[in-house]
Every structure is written in structure tokens, then in C-alpha cells.
Design a protein around this motif. Structure first.
Motif, PDB file in Angstrom:
ATOM      1  N   MET A   1       0.860  -1.169   0.000  1.00 44.34           N
ATOM      2  CA  MET A   1       0.000   0.000   0.000  1.00 44.34           C
ATOM      3  C   MET A   1       0.910   1.237   0.000  1.00 44.34           C
ATOM      4  O   MET A   1       1.802   1.346   0.834  1.00 44.34           O
ATOM      5  N   ASP A   2       0.669   2.165  -0.924  1.00 38.60           N
ATOM      6  CA  ASP A   2       1.505   3.373  -0.951  1.00 38.60           C
ATOM      7  C   ASP A   2       0.979   4.407   0.045  1.00 38.60           C
ATOM      8  O   ASP A   2      -0.064   4.218   0.672  1.00 38.60           O
ATOM      9  N   ILE A   3       1.723   5.478   0.198  1.00 42.54           N
ATOM     10  CA  ILE A   3       1.407   6.469   1.230  1.00 42.54           C
ATOM     11  C   ILE A   3       0.047   7.130   1.009  1.00 42.54           C
ATOM     12  O   ILE A   3      -0.671   7.403   1.975  1.00 42.54           O
ATOM     13  N   LYS A   4      -0.325   7.360  -0.249  1.00 39.45           N
ATOM     14  CA  LYS A   4      -1.640   7.957  -0.520  1.00 39.45           C
ATOM     15  C   LYS A   4      -2.757   7.012  -0.090  1.00 39.45           C
ATOM     16  O   LYS A   4      -3.740   7.451   0.498  1.00 39.45           O
ATOM     17  N   GLU A   5      -2.580   5.731  -0.354  1.00 38.71           N
ATOM     18  CA  GLU A   5      -3.584   4.743   0.051  1.00 38.71           C
ATOM     19  C   GLU A   5      -3.675   4.645   1.575  1.00 38.71           C
ATOM     20  O   GLU A   5      -4.779   4.539   2.122  1.00 38.71           O
ATOM     21  N   LYS A   6      -2.522   4.659   2.243  1.00 40.15           N
ATOM     22  CA  LYS A   6      -2.523   4.621   3.714  1.00 40.15           C
ATOM     23  C   LYS A   6      -3.287   5.807   4.275  1.00 40.15           C
ATOM     24  O   LYS A   6      -4.129   5.661   5.160  1.00 40.15           O
ATOM     25  N   ALA A   7      -2.973   6.995   3.759  1.00 49.15           N
ATOM     26  CA  ALA A   7      -3.619   8.214   4.254  1.00 49.15           C
ATOM     27  C   ALA A   7      -5.120   8.181   3.995  1.00 49.15           C
ATOM     28  O   ALA A   7      -5.927   8.529   4.874  1.00 49.15           O
ATOM     29  N   THR A   8      -5.511   7.753   2.814  1.00 50.85           N
ATOM     30  CA  THR A   8      -6.935   7.678   2.451  1.00 50.85           C
ATOM     31  C   THR A   8      -7.669   6.688   3.350  1.00 50.85           C
ATOM     32  O   THR A   8      -8.767   6.964   3.834  1.00 50.85           O
ATOM     33  N   LYS A   9      -7.051   5.541   3.577  1.00 51.65           N
ATOM     34  CA  LYS A   9      -7.672   4.517   4.432  1.00 51.65           C
ATOM     35  C   LYS A   9      -7.873   5.040   5.854  1.00 51.65           C
ATOM     36  O   LYS A   9      -8.921   4.815   6.465  1.00 51.65           O
ATOM     37  N   LEU A  10      -6.874   5.744   6.377  1.00 50.25           N
ATOM     38  CA  LEU A  10      -7.003   6.321   7.717  1.00 50.25           C
ATOM     39  C   LEU A  10      -8.151   7.327   7.771  1.00 50.25           C
ATOM     40  O   LEU A  10      -8.943   7.330   8.718  1.00 50.25           O
ATOM     41  N   HIS A  11      -8.251   8.173   6.760  1.00 56.01           N
ATOM     42  CA  HIS A  11      -9.325   9.170   6.730  1.00 56.01           C
ATOM     43  C   HIS A  11     -10.689   8.486   6.643  1.00 56.01           C
ATOM     44  O   HIS A  11     -11.632   8.878   7.342  1.00 56.01           O
ATOM     45  N   GLN A  12     -10.782   7.470   5.810  1.00 57.68           N
ATOM     46  CA  GLN A  12     -12.045   6.743   5.670  1.00 57.68           C
ATOM     47  C   GLN A  12     -12.442   6.039   6.965  1.00 57.68           C
ATOM     48  O   GLN A  12     -13.616   5.793   7.192  1.00 57.68           O
ATOM     49  N   SER A  13     -11.450   5.740   7.817  1.00 57.01           N
ATOM     50  CA  SER A  13     -11.768   5.068   9.072  1.00 57.01           C
ATOM     51  C   SER A  13     -12.111   6.054  10.192  1.00 57.01           C
ATOM     52  O   SER A  13     -12.336   5.651  11.325  1.00 57.01           O
TER      53      SER A  13
ATOM     54  N   PHE B   1     -10.387   9.270  10.908  1.00 58.25           N
ATOM     55  CA  PHE B   1      -9.400  10.230  11.383  1.00 58.25           C
ATOM     56  C   PHE B   1      -9.465  11.508  10.557  1.00 58.25           C
ATOM     57  O   PHE B   1      -9.854  11.492   9.390  1.00 58.25           O
ATOM     58  N   ASN B   2      -9.094  12.637  11.184  1.00 58.01           N
ATOM     59  CA  ASN B   2      -9.138  13.903  10.454  1.00 58.01           C
ATOM     60  C   ASN B   2      -7.988  13.971   9.454  1.00 58.01           C
ATOM     61  O   ASN B   2      -7.133  13.084   9.390  1.00 58.01           O
ATOM     62  N   CYS B   3      -7.962  15.023   8.669  1.00 57.97           N
ATOM     63  CA  CYS B   3      -6.974  15.166   7.585  1.00 57.97           C
ATOM     64  C   CYS B   3      -5.544  15.177   8.113  1.00 57.97           C
ATOM     65  O   CYS B   3      -4.671  14.503   7.556  1.00 57.97           O
ATOM     66  N   ALA B   4      -5.291  15.922   9.158  1.00 56.63           N
ATOM     67  CA  ALA B   4      -3.944  16.005   9.717  1.00 56.63           C
ATOM     68  C   ALA B   4      -3.506  14.651  10.273  1.00 56.63           C
ATOM     69  O   ALA B   4      -2.373  14.204  10.037  1.00 56.63           O
ATOM     70  N   GLN B   5      -4.389  13.988  10.986  1.00 60.28           N
ATOM     71  CA  GLN B   5      -4.074  12.676  11.538  1.00 60.28           C
ATOM     72  C   GLN B   5      -3.767  11.684  10.416  1.00 60.28           C
ATOM     73  O   GLN B   5      -2.816  10.899  10.513  1.00 60.28           O
ATOM     74  N   SER B   6      -4.567  11.718   9.372  1.00 59.89           N
ATOM     75  CA  SER B   6      -4.401  10.783   8.261  1.00 59.89           C
ATOM     76  C   SER B   6      -3.039  10.941   7.605  1.00 59.89           C
ATOM     77  O   SER B   6      -2.359   9.950   7.315  1.00 59.89           O
ATOM     78  N   VAL B   7      -2.617  12.175   7.387  1.00 56.95           N
ATOM     79  CA  VAL B   7      -1.326  12.415   6.737  1.00 56.95           C
ATOM     80  C   VAL B   7      -0.171  12.081   7.677  1.00 56.95           C
ATOM     81  O   VAL B   7       0.759  11.365   7.294  1.00 56.95           O
ATOM     82  N   LEU B   8      -0.214  12.578   8.902  1.00 57.95           N
ATOM     83  CA  LEU B   8       0.892  12.329   9.825  1.00 57.95           C
ATOM     84  C   LEU B   8       1.045  10.829  10.097  1.00 57.95           C
ATOM     85  O   LEU B   8       2.163  10.310  10.097  1.00 57.95           O
TER      86      LEU B   8
END
Length: 128
Positions: free
Chosen positions: A1-13, A15-22
Motif C-alpha cells: 500500500m503506498d502512502i496515498k492509500e494509507k492516508a486515504t484509508k485512515l481518513h475513511q476510518s 481520522f481527520n486530515c492532519a491525523q491521516s497524513v501524519l
């Protein structure tokens, strides 16, 4: 899973935008997910005030935490500042602004902003 997919998955679960990216940048920051979530919890929604985009804030946090050396060292500080400017300039050039409210008014989705912030953080951190 690449970083964009990780961030997107976190947001979908939930988490807010900052949390998803960090959190998605964990391989670069060394932060465990719980710590990253706690640090960035208040930065979603433009620090809950519509100001600077949370995805950008999360990326800036990742850039800062990923720096090696003493954070008080003038060279480290200058490097962090330059990398932060690079990230902000990318968003200004691509979207015309960095404010959450303006980005939302322009119809930009959090998903798109999160993906771009995570990708740019990875690129910037990897090029230091």
C-alpha cells in the motif's frame, strides 16, 4: 500500500486530515500511530477554525519530525523551513490557497488534499 492509500484509508476510518497524513508518514517520522493521532488531533478542519488545511498541517508535522539532528541547530531549522515552504508553495500553485474554508468553497475534497499532502511529504522527506 503506498502512502496515498494509507492516508486515504485512515481518513475513511474516521481520522481527520492532519491525523491521516501524519500517521501515513509513520515510516519517515518514527512515530507510532497512537502518538501521531494524539499530536495531530486538533489540526483537522483547519485547526477547527477553517484556517490552514489539516492535510498540510499533518505534512508539515511529518517534515519536522523526520528531520535528523538537533532541532535547535540553525541548519536543521533552515532545512525544515525550506521544506515547509516547498510544501506550501506546491499547494498554493496547485490550488491557489492553503486555507481549509477556501479549499472547500472551491470544491476540493479532503481525500484529494490528503493524498497530495501525503505524497508531497514523502517526496520532500525522501529528498532531504
Amino acid at each position: 500500500m503506498d502512502i496515498k492509500e494509507k492516508a486515504t484509508k485512515l481518513h475513511q476510518s474516521g481520522f481527520n486530515c492532519a491525523q491521516s497524513v501524519l500517521c501515513a508518514c509513520g515510516d519517515y517520522t518514527g512515530l507510532d500511530e497512537k502518538t501521531a493521532q494524539a499530536i495531530s488531533a486538533g489540526f483537522g478542519g483547519g485547526i477547527r477554525s477553517g484556517e490552514i488545511c489539516g492535510a498540510i498541517s499533518g505534512a508539515v508535522m511529518a517534515i519536522g519530525v523526520s528531520q535528523s539532528g538537533d532541532p535547535g541547530d540553525p541548519e536543521v531549522k533552515a532545512g525544515t523551513a525550506a521544506q515547509t515552504k516547498q510544501l506550501v508553495n506546491f499547494f498554493r500553485e496547485k490550488y491557489g490557497c492553503v486555507r481549509c474554508l477556501e479549499l472547500k468553497k472551491a470544491g476540493k475534497s479532503c481525500a484529494e488534499l490528503i493524498e497530495n499532502a501525503a505524497r508531497m511529504a514523502e517526496e520532500i522527506i525522501g529528498n532531504k
